[in-house]
Scaffold this active site. Sequence first.
Site, PDB file in Angstrom:
ATOM      1  N   LYS A 135       0.739  -1.275  -0.075  1.00 59.31           N
ATOM      2  CA  LYS A 135      -0.022   0.004   0.046  1.00 59.31           C
ATOM      3  C   LYS A 135       0.729   1.477  -0.195  1.00 59.31           C
ATOM      4  O   LYS A 135       0.690   2.133  -0.689  1.00 59.31           O
ATOM      5  CB  LYS A 135      -0.942   0.014   1.108  1.00 59.31           C
ATOM      6  CG  LYS A 135      -2.069   0.844   1.110  1.00 59.31           C
ATOM      7  CD  LYS A 135      -2.924   0.706   2.394  1.00 59.31           C
ATOM      8  CE  LYS A 135      -3.573  -0.599   2.646  1.00 59.31           C
ATOM      9  NZ  LYS A 135      -4.224  -0.771   3.611  1.00 59.31           N
ATOM     10  N   ARG A 172      -3.210   3.036   8.772  1.00 56.42           N
ATOM     11  CA  ARG A 172      -3.642   1.637   8.154  1.00 56.42           C
ATOM     12  C   ARG A 172      -2.181   0.800   8.157  1.00 56.42           C
ATOM     13  O   ARG A 172      -1.249   1.437   8.054  1.00 56.42           O
ATOM     14  CB  ARG A 172      -3.863   1.944   6.683  1.00 56.42           C
ATOM     15  CG  ARG A 172      -5.350   2.487   6.507  1.00 56.42           C
ATOM     16  CD  ARG A 172      -5.333   2.407   4.720  1.00 56.42           C
ATOM     17  NE  ARG A 172      -6.810   2.744   4.489  1.00 56.42           N
ATOM     18  CZ  ARG A 172      -7.305   4.247   4.352  1.00 56.42           C
ATOM     19  NH1 ARG A 172      -6.572   4.905   4.231  1.00 56.42           N
ATOM     20  NH2 ARG A 172      -8.458   4.359   3.854  1.00 56.42           N
ATOM     21  N   GLY A 174      -5.913 -10.655   8.864  1.00 55.44           N
ATOM     22  CA  GLY A 174      -5.422 -10.820  10.630  1.00 55.44           C
ATOM     23  C   GLY A 174      -4.712  -9.572  10.676  1.00 55.44           C
ATOM     24  O   GLY A 174      -4.591  -9.445  11.961  1.00 55.44           O
ATOM     25  N   MET A 196      -4.315  -5.357  11.128  1.00 55.50           N
ATOM     26  CA  MET A 196      -4.995  -4.364  11.770  1.00 55.50           C
ATOM     27  C   MET A 196      -5.863  -3.379  10.619  1.00 55.50           C
ATOM     28  O   MET A 196      -5.245  -3.606   9.564  1.00 55.50           O
ATOM     29  CB  MET A 196      -4.170  -3.384  12.571  1.00 55.50           C
ATOM     30  CG  MET A 196      -5.022  -2.056  13.538  1.00 55.50           C
ATOM     31  SD  MET A 196      -4.266  -1.074  14.128  1.00 55.50           S
ATOM     32  CE  MET A 196      -4.486   0.166  12.521  1.00 55.50           C
ATOM     33  N   ARG A 225      -4.816  -0.728  -6.705  1.00 57.91           N
ATOM     34  CA  ARG A 225      -3.944  -1.760  -6.826  1.00 57.91           C
ATOM     35  C   ARG A 225      -4.556  -2.513  -8.086  1.00 57.91           C
ATOM     36  O   ARG A 225      -5.684  -2.136  -8.691  1.00 57.91           O
ATOM     37  CB  ARG A 225      -4.335  -2.521  -5.619  1.00 57.91           C
ATOM     38  CG  ARG A 225      -5.917  -3.045  -5.504  1.00 57.91           C
ATOM     39  CD  ARG A 225      -6.031  -3.728  -4.046  1.00 57.91           C
ATOM     40  NE  ARG A 225      -7.534  -3.646  -3.851  1.00 57.91           N
ATOM     41  CZ  ARG A 225      -8.004  -4.063  -2.763  1.00 57.91           C
ATOM     42  NH1 ARG A 225      -7.099  -4.042  -1.332  1.00 57.91           N
ATOM     43  NH2 ARG A 225      -9.335  -3.946  -2.051  1.00 57.91           N
ATOM     44  N   HIS A 278     -13.837 -46.567 -11.729  1.00 56.42           N
ATOM     45  CA  HIS A 278     -13.815 -46.889 -12.981  1.00 56.42           C
ATOM     46  C   HIS A 278     -14.744 -45.697 -13.676  1.00 56.42           C
ATOM     47  O   HIS A 278     -14.456 -45.196 -14.654  1.00 56.42           O
ATOM     48  CB  HIS A 278     -14.753 -48.197 -13.051  1.00 56.42           C
ATOM     49  CG  HIS A 278     -15.329 -48.742 -14.411  1.00 56.42           C
ATOM     50  ND1 HIS A 278     -16.445 -48.422 -15.001  1.00 56.42           N
ATOM     51  CD2 HIS A 278     -14.683 -49.246 -15.267  1.00 56.42           C
ATOM     52  CE1 HIS A 278     -16.383 -48.801 -16.116  1.00 56.42           C
ATOM     53  NE2 HIS A 278     -15.422 -49.445 -16.500  1.00 56.42           N
ATOM     54  N   ARG A 326      -3.841 -45.217 -23.390  1.00 58.07           N
ATOM     55  CA  ARG A 326      -4.212 -46.245 -22.451  1.00 58.07           C
ATOM     56  C   ARG A 326      -4.695 -47.174 -23.309  1.00 58.07           C
ATOM     57  O   ARG A 326      -5.704 -46.816 -23.817  1.00 58.07           O
ATOM     58  CB  ARG A 326      -4.931 -45.796 -21.408  1.00 58.07           C
ATOM     59  CG  ARG A 326      -4.114 -44.992 -20.110  1.00 58.07           C
ATOM     60  CD  ARG A 326      -4.849 -44.443 -19.260  1.00 58.07           C
ATOM     61  NE  ARG A 326      -5.549 -43.423 -20.214  1.00 58.07           N
ATOM     62  CZ  ARG A 326      -6.121 -42.054 -19.590  1.00 58.07           C
ATOM     63  NH1 ARG A 326      -5.577 -41.786 -18.225  1.00 58.07           N
ATOM     64  NH2 ARG A 326      -6.256 -41.062 -20.227  1.00 58.07           N
ATOM     65  N   ARG A 374       0.779 -47.031 -24.382  1.00 63.16           N
ATOM     66  CA  ARG A 374       1.116 -47.682 -22.919  1.00 63.16           C
ATOM     67  C   ARG A 374       0.727 -49.286 -23.204  1.00 63.16           C
ATOM     68  O   ARG A 374      -0.672 -49.367 -23.308  1.00 63.16           O
ATOM     69  CB  ARG A 374       0.796 -47.045 -21.932  1.00 63.16           C
ATOM     70  CG  ARG A 374       1.214 -47.757 -20.481  1.00 63.16           C
ATOM     71  CD  ARG A 374       0.626 -47.112 -19.123  1.00 63.16           C
ATOM     72  NE  ARG A 374      -0.825 -47.185 -19.134  1.00 63.16           N
ATOM     73  CZ  ARG A 374      -1.484 -46.612 -18.059  1.00 63.16           C
ATOM     74  NH1 ARG A 374      -0.816 -45.836 -17.205  1.00 63.16           N
ATOM     75  NH2 ARG A 374      -2.889 -46.735 -18.075  1.00 63.16           N
ATOM     76  N   SER A 389       8.601 -41.452 -19.068  1.00 65.68           N
ATOM     77  CA  SER A 389       7.238 -40.665 -18.828  1.00 65.68           C
ATOM     78  C   SER A 389       6.764 -40.915 -17.270  1.00 65.68           C
ATOM     79  O   SER A 389       6.420 -42.056 -17.074  1.00 65.68           O
ATOM     80  CB  SER A 389       6.017 -41.311 -19.844  1.00 65.68           C
ATOM     81  OG  SER A 389       4.922 -40.621 -19.390  1.00 65.68           O
ATOM     82  N   GLY A 436       4.569 -41.356 -14.465  1.00 60.26           N
ATOM     83  CA  GLY A 436       3.277 -41.506 -14.118  1.00 60.26           C
ATOM     84  C   GLY A 436       3.153 -40.959 -12.584  1.00 60.26           C
ATOM     85  O   GLY A 436       3.113 -41.586 -11.800  1.00 60.26           O
ATOM     86  N   THR A 437       2.943 -39.571 -12.687  1.00 57.50           N
ATOM     87  CA  THR A 437       2.789 -38.839 -11.311  1.00 57.50           C
ATOM     88  C   THR A 437       1.734 -39.238 -10.388  1.00 57.50           C
ATOM     89  O   THR A 437       1.937 -39.184  -9.183  1.00 57.50           O
ATOM     90  CB  THR A 437       3.069 -37.478 -11.614  1.00 57.50           C
ATOM     91  OG1 THR A 437       2.117 -36.739 -12.429  1.00 57.50           O
ATOM     92  CG2 THR A 437       4.327 -36.913 -11.841  1.00 57.50           C
ATOM     93  N   ASN A 438       0.639 -39.971 -11.063  1.00 59.35           N
ATOM     94  CA  ASN A 438      -0.584 -40.281 -10.355  1.00 59.35           C
ATOM     95  C   ASN A 438      -0.192 -41.533  -9.127  1.00 59.35           C
ATOM     96  O   ASN A 438      -0.394 -41.231  -8.190  1.00 59.35           O
ATOM     97  CB  ASN A 438      -1.665 -40.830 -11.242  1.00 59.35           C
ATOM     98  CG  ASN A 438      -2.392 -39.552 -12.108  1.00 59.35           C
ATOM     99  OD1 ASN A 438      -1.886 -38.549 -11.774  1.00 59.35           O
ATOM    100  ND2 ASN A 438      -3.193 -40.071 -12.972  1.00 59.35           N
ATOM    101  N   ASP A 439       0.236 -42.525  -9.736  1.00 56.78           N
ATOM    102  CA  ASP A 439       0.696 -43.661  -9.079  1.00 56.78           C
ATOM    103  C   ASP A 439       1.992 -43.228  -8.510  1.00 56.78           C
ATOM    104  O   ASP A 439       2.178 -43.865  -7.213  1.00 56.78           O
ATOM    105  CB  ASP A 439       1.131 -44.776  -9.919  1.00 56.78           C
ATOM    106  CG  ASP A 439      -0.316 -45.437 -10.547  1.00 56.78           C
ATOM    107  OD1 ASP A 439      -1.537 -44.928  -9.799  1.00 56.78           O
ATOM    108  OD2 ASP A 439      -0.154 -46.579 -10.963  1.00 56.78           O
ATOM    109  N   CYS A 499       2.977 -37.826 -17.341  1.00 59.31           N
ATOM    110  CA  CYS A 499       1.785 -38.005 -18.101  1.00 59.31           C
ATOM    111  C   CYS A 499       0.618 -38.333 -17.153  1.00 59.31           C
ATOM    112  O   CYS A 499      -0.499 -38.865 -17.455  1.00 59.31           O
ATOM    113  CB  CYS A 499       1.582 -39.272 -18.956  1.00 59.31           C
ATOM    114  SG  CYS A 499       2.246 -40.563 -18.214  1.00 59.31           S
ATOM    115  N   TYR A 541       8.378 -32.750 -22.032  1.00 60.62           N
ATOM    116  CA  TYR A 541       7.016 -32.348 -22.484  1.00 60.62           C
ATOM    117  C   TYR A 541       5.974 -32.739 -21.160  1.00 60.62           C
ATOM    118  O   TYR A 541       6.564 -33.397 -20.439  1.00 60.62           O
ATOM    119  CB  TYR A 541       6.413 -33.200 -23.482  1.00 60.62           C
ATOM    120  CG  TYR A 541       6.556 -34.754 -23.342  1.00 60.62           C
ATOM    121  CD1 TYR A 541       5.305 -35.202 -22.834  1.00 60.62           C
ATOM    122  CD2 TYR A 541       7.511 -35.515 -23.549  1.00 60.62           C
ATOM    123  CE1 TYR A 541       5.410 -36.670 -22.629  1.00 60.62           C
ATOM    124  CE2 TYR A 541       7.603 -36.757 -23.343  1.00 60.62           C
ATOM    125  CZ  TYR A 541       6.314 -37.568 -22.812  1.00 60.62           C
ATOM    126  OH  TYR A 541       6.508 -38.764 -22.774  1.00 60.62           O
TER     127      TYR A 541
END
Lengths: 895, 895
Positions: free
Chosen positions: A35, A105, A114, A116, A349, A465, A571, A627, A781, A783-786, A849, A869
């Site tokens: 500010k 201020r 949080g 003042m 702002r 599923h 897949r 895959r 590649s 497989g970041t989920n698993d 992926c 990628y």
Amino acid sequence: MAQVQDVARDEALTTRWVYSFDQADPKNRKLLGGKGANLAQMVQWGFPVPPGFTITTEACNEYWARGGKFPEGLLDEVGMAVLRLERTAGKRFGDAFQPLLVSVRSGAPVSMPGMMDTILNLGLNDLTVRALANQSQDPAFAYDSYRRLIQMFANVVFNVSLEPFEHALRAAKSKCGVERDRDLPADSWKDLVATYLKLFAEHVKQPFPQDVNVQLELAIEAVFRSWNSPRAIVYRKAHGIPETLGTAVNVQAMVFGNMGDDSGTGVIFTRHPSTGEPVLFGEFLSNAQGEDVVAGIRTPQPIADLAHTMPAVYESLVALAKQLETRFRDMQDVEFTVERGKLFVLQTRSGKRTAQAAVRIAIDMLHEGLIQPEEALLRVDAQHLRQLLHRRLQGTDALQVLAKGLPASPGASVGRIVLDADTAVEWAQRGEKVVLVRPETTPEDIHGVLAAEGVVTTHGGMTSHAAVVARGIGKPAVCGCDGVHIDFEARQVESNGIVLKEGDVISVDGGTGTVYVGEAQMEEAKMAEELKELLSIADDVRRLKVRANADTPEDARRAREFGAEGIGLCRTEHMFLSPDRVPLVQRMILATTSSERQDALSKLLPLQVSDFAAIFEAMDGLPVTIRLLDPPLHEFLPREEELAERLDALREQGASQGEIAETEQLLRQARYLREANPMMGLRGSRLGIVYPEIYDMQMEAIITAAAQAKRQGIGVELEVMLPLIGSPKELRVLRERMEEIAKRTMEREGVEIGYRIGTMIEVPRAALTADQIAEDAQFFSFGTNDLTQMTFAFSRDDAEGKFLNVYLDREILPYNPFETLDTEGVGKLIQWAVEAGRKRRPDLKTGVCGEHGGDPASIAFCEDIGLDYVSCSPFRIPVARIAAAQAAVRRRMTG
Amino acid sequence: MAQVQDVARDEALTTRWVYSFDQADPKNRKLLGGKGANLAQMVQWGFPVPPGFTITTEACNEYWARGGKFPEGLLDEVGMAVLRLERTAGKRFGDAFQPLLVSVRSGAPVSMPGMMDTILNLGLNDLTVRALANQSQDPAFAYDSYRRLIQMFANVVFNVSLEPFEHALRAAKSKCGVERDRDLPADSWKDLVATYLKLFAEHVKQPFPQDVNVQLELAIEAVFRSWNSPRAIVYRKAHGIPETLGTAVNVQAMVFGNMGDDSGTGVIFTRHPSTGEPVLFGEFLSNAQGEDVVAGIRTPQPIADLAHTMPAVYESLVALAKQLETRFRDMQDVEFTVERGKLFVLQTRSGKRTAQAAVRIAIDMLHEGLIQPEEALLRVDAQHLRQLLHRRLQGTDALQVLAKGLPASPGASVGRIVLDADTAVEWAQRGEKVVLVRPETTPEDIHGVLAAEGVVTTHGGMTSHAAVVARGIGKPAVCGCDGVHIDFEARQVESNGIVLKEGDVISVDGGTGTVYVGEAQMEEAKMAEELKELLSIADDVRRLKVRANADTPEDARRAREFGAEGIGLCRTEHMFLSPDRVPLVQRMILATTSSERQDALSKLLPLQVSDFAAIFEAMDGLPVTIRLLDPPLHEFLPREEELAERLDALREQGASQGEIAETEQLLRQARYLREANPMMGLRGSRLGIVYPEIYDMQMEAIITAAAQAKRQGIGVELEVMLPLIGSPKELRVLRERMEEIAKRTMEREGVEIGYRIGTMIEVPRAALTADQIAEDAQFFSFGTNDLTQMTFAFSRDDAEGKFLNVYLDREILPYNPFETLDTEGVGKLIQWAVEAGRKRRPDLKTGVCGEHGGDPASIAFCEDIGLDYVSCSPFRIPVARIAAAQAAVRRRMTG
């Protein structure tokens, strides 16, 4: 004059804790807070800002370092800054004739709840209030201002509840028989001030400070103290904001919007924050102070009305908006006050905006020459863009919520409830739009999912599923709606006290996980021209390639339309799930010998060939990563309970021996294949090792399809991916076998096909042994989920809804690691794997992926560690293109 | 003489590829191979070894480096070595009067299958055979020797099947009407040689080489080529033996054990290989060559008999054995030949022995002053020691195998089959010994498991309920016996074509996973004095502390007896499983509010207090690490199928509403708690976060028990362990809460208890963020069972029996990572975690508490990376003590 000279000399010698707006360095946001920096900037650019000064964040830090004592010299500097302010304002602090009033201020370098709130009208006391009354010729205004100060001071500085003060105000109004504050006569305000002073003394245990310098000191200290309020500490911890930032304090001469009908206060956005149109947008409340707007007692007028009611002010505002945008080079959210016809800016702002507006404004400003292409890119929150790319429900406020569940697949749909797959197909064939509502779906429901507009399940998580299939085919799904009870006998569903029959219409919002009763309106996704332009800029800037996770030719085509540069994950299991193939797949699973298995697979072979051929055609010339089969085989069988029930029914009906035997065999095999933890069981490349015939068939189909495509002049850039590899030798054995099959197939087809073999890195051990794995893998590649599931030991199906929500609510985890890549744990594994892999094989191709491939924060990480990628679902491709470009720009900026 | 001088001069100039036994450096096993080095050693020490020479491993490597050509100068050197050998032997190679015959053997630096076998009698041809006949006065012997050479040569050098030769031999015997070779007259042997020469030419497509130098060259080359035989290559890869070792070739003058009744051949062990007693042990076959012993046509005589039949030879043998042991400082396995009363040693090596013998021999040799204490330690295979520490079955060869399953809990037992837990208890109470046979066990079967001598299940793996409970209480269990079918109606089991009734006796070997029909004899475990002495040496030498995994006071006491220095893992879940507590635990699980849960827990509190108090008492003064509750709550409920069946039964019986409602509620909760992948679900510290009351109760119980103990003067060294931590903040939140509970409890008890809080590192992410986790953990205990599961993404229950066996059979994995720690993946995580944790907290205590804590190879890894302790099941403690000492010695040796 002597005094002024003294001040100037002293400043030169000692200024350290305090800077006047006209002296401060606006670029130093760390020292001045956001500010303060903006105020200094505006003052120095000549905008009509009431004068004032900023006490630095360093002063706050020093205050705390000294155990809650003002730094040496701070009060002297404040005194001098006040003197300077008096000179500029032509008024004097505490003066009985021309009293200077100020606001105080807080203003930290980052916006933070949080802290003042504002104290206005500081400098009023029993003496100065009379001067203000005289000066303004408005005693009601003056005493109202004084009582506001007393109340705010008690509340903000001494933490006293507002209630006794509000109560006294209500009593005064009721005594005078008026409803609105403004209708109270001056004498009542005077009386109220007396009451307030008594209340203050009573609650604070000391009288209201009449010494204006004491007022100021206490207010400054209150700001400092608010930096370490419990709420502020919690917020900082949760958001990783360092405690060492500190907060600045801004002290500014008051201007008054409540000095009559030629005064007022308002807020403007310099462009429309929803659409981005280049028009002034905002509200104005005449004869009011800022807090009145918030209180909402009177309705503010649209800013455009000012053109008629206060044309000169409106003209100034338009000019001001233009100048602010030119100077700050972004759309601004401006607070202003008009005091007796004169316009003052109190704060400015960058304005918040919708995704649509963000795109429009970025491109407009680019065309206006205000910003450069790379800046335009950074003006958009990539994450928000998603909402532009799916159909959305509109007017849902008017609808009852039937249920809330997991937002398992984004998009929206409206349709009639159907309770089983066959009904879904039947009704859809006669032209009805239907939503399939099931406990959960299985491979045997797939025709119902395909026929429906959307899916709702009462069980199952983000990887159930239903969720996986719906995301795969781009239909909305809401999963795990615990509260919904399906009564198959009565053909109805009950939830939230509402009973709906099969055939009743519901609306499904897969993006929020909400199911509504009745028909919502649909808003189609649109790809505005501005978005297209932004995407094309992004494509010029980004280094990361963007590919799609696409399993079907339709997905592949859609992905290409969205700008995918290849398929990063095709897949093959979904190909096994189409209704005509399930019986063949089941025969393959029931086979007890290798030759029986090969027999069933040989029937699947031509179908797989046509699958792959169609995908090669759709992606002509672009890389396609296929895959090999990944899920455990029991996923292709009906559930055990279902088979047991079917068997009972067959026996009751006196069905043929053959029919019964067949079902018995299915049940036996389902039981045999049952796993305690299927996520970590017989799946992925383990299938390829234990039942080699399956991968053999898939590899033969891939090469055959590639040969067909090549003969037709279609460009094939093939990558074959082995899933769930956990040890180097596992990959070597499979690679050698696949190469052998490929060689044989090419010889048979008489066509040479170039291809790469690589692996998903989705098991922690694969990352840990990446140096050796890279010997046999031409690409990784991730497989970041698993990989996230294994690294956290979180089964996503079990975690979401059972405990992950608790971890997020309690901020034990800063974000959901299935949405944004966990850089501290999973990311470390990825980075090690990339480094180790590249050391062994410098031309190793690397990508992500998992679902993280479409998440901007995760994409930034991929950019930073130099992946080649990202691959994500087709609808996320535009998001990923922008996010990749932003990451590249930011990386360049930080060197 | 001129010739001899030439040889000596040439040797000095050029010897590189060949060393005579009397010239070689016996320490250079890498150059000479194991056999060559030992032969050289014996010759140089003056043992009666037939003279000969070794062609070095470097020659083999050079042969391959030159693409399968002999190294420059090799044949010249061989020629010179032969000359030298002729001089020593007083015979000449190919000589028509005094022909020298030799054997040719391979000899790599490590013992390796797939290498070339021996060729004996090389140097015989049409000419020299006659000289041998004359010289020996035994034409049958001479022609028999010649035909053996022809046959071996065809087989070993040219890979021709033995069958046509054997056929001819059979035909000759049948023609003469004799059964035994030795009864064939000399003429028949002569004829056979002619036949063999024809057969050779026919199959090899060239005549048998009459030039003895050609014979030798071909034999040498055959040895070299066998280094790269497919079988040898596979073996080397699997065992990580570098290809660059190469094999040596040993050429040695022949001696003949088949020159009459004063000749013979035999094998001795210098001590008893089963018991370790210091007596000569072995066999002797008179008038025979080595291969006759293998062929097994005649039964050899025990070596002791020689004392009567050939007393002089026996005396020489005893002296020889003594000298060999003194020289080689280990028990030897010696091949020898007696030629016309003269003793020759053909080979010696360290003898294989049982665990019991190994311990006895090591301690005896230590007492005899032959070896030092540290050497004595290394003479024992720690892994083998296990067999000394459990009861074992004896005489099982006579029993039918009922079934094979997983060796889920070691030890042995004999008892009557019972098919349910109640029957087990009933029969056990009337004094029967019973074995519980179930599909699998659940918490509701626990009283049956406790009452039984052992457990057999048809389902479930190494971590199934039955397996875990059985290991915990030290009873044998065989799990996952797929082939066993239980017929509850007929009260019988069927397997392997055998039907047994309930009450029939079976014998269970939990160490091999075998179940036998009928009663085997039992051999009690014994802790011989020698073993105790060895353990005390180990305790002096080792650096790693050894603790026990013990959940009960009985386990704790047993562990202490075995030498445990504390409890490294006290699992509290088994305390929840005792039959009187299961109802309370289930009430706790069914609670829908925090206060209901607290109510149920408050009933468990005093029981937990007494659990812990008894353990503190048993371990008085030693550290005790208590792990808070770990398994998912559904493990404490009956299985869903069981509840559904129970509900059906209750309804049919017209049971009370209350009873039905209760079961319905159990079923509902079991369904609600069902998890797709329980291994990665709501368990461990996640329970502590979601249901904090459980850990609160446990912490209160622990501190209360510690206070009680302390008041009684018992030494308490307490460590509280939080399981399944995956993120630093999770640990911080729980640590702070536990400390708060501890503080309150200590205040209440008026006793101050010192304690540590630490965590299991069993989630990969915990290892990856170990630096942060160490801020809140005073110790890391690596839970290598789960860490292995997560790092490999192997669910042990699903992997073992479904695909892990395939991976081991095909050598995709070199060993079972659940038995021996995977140093390449899991070990890397552990090492990083230890380093990162110690950097943050230098006094961090570290240990392993998975099953690997009792595995010698894994213990060596723990020593190498500097952990503080290993913790294993009580029966493994002695193994661990020895293994830890061996690891320390080896580490010191390798620096």
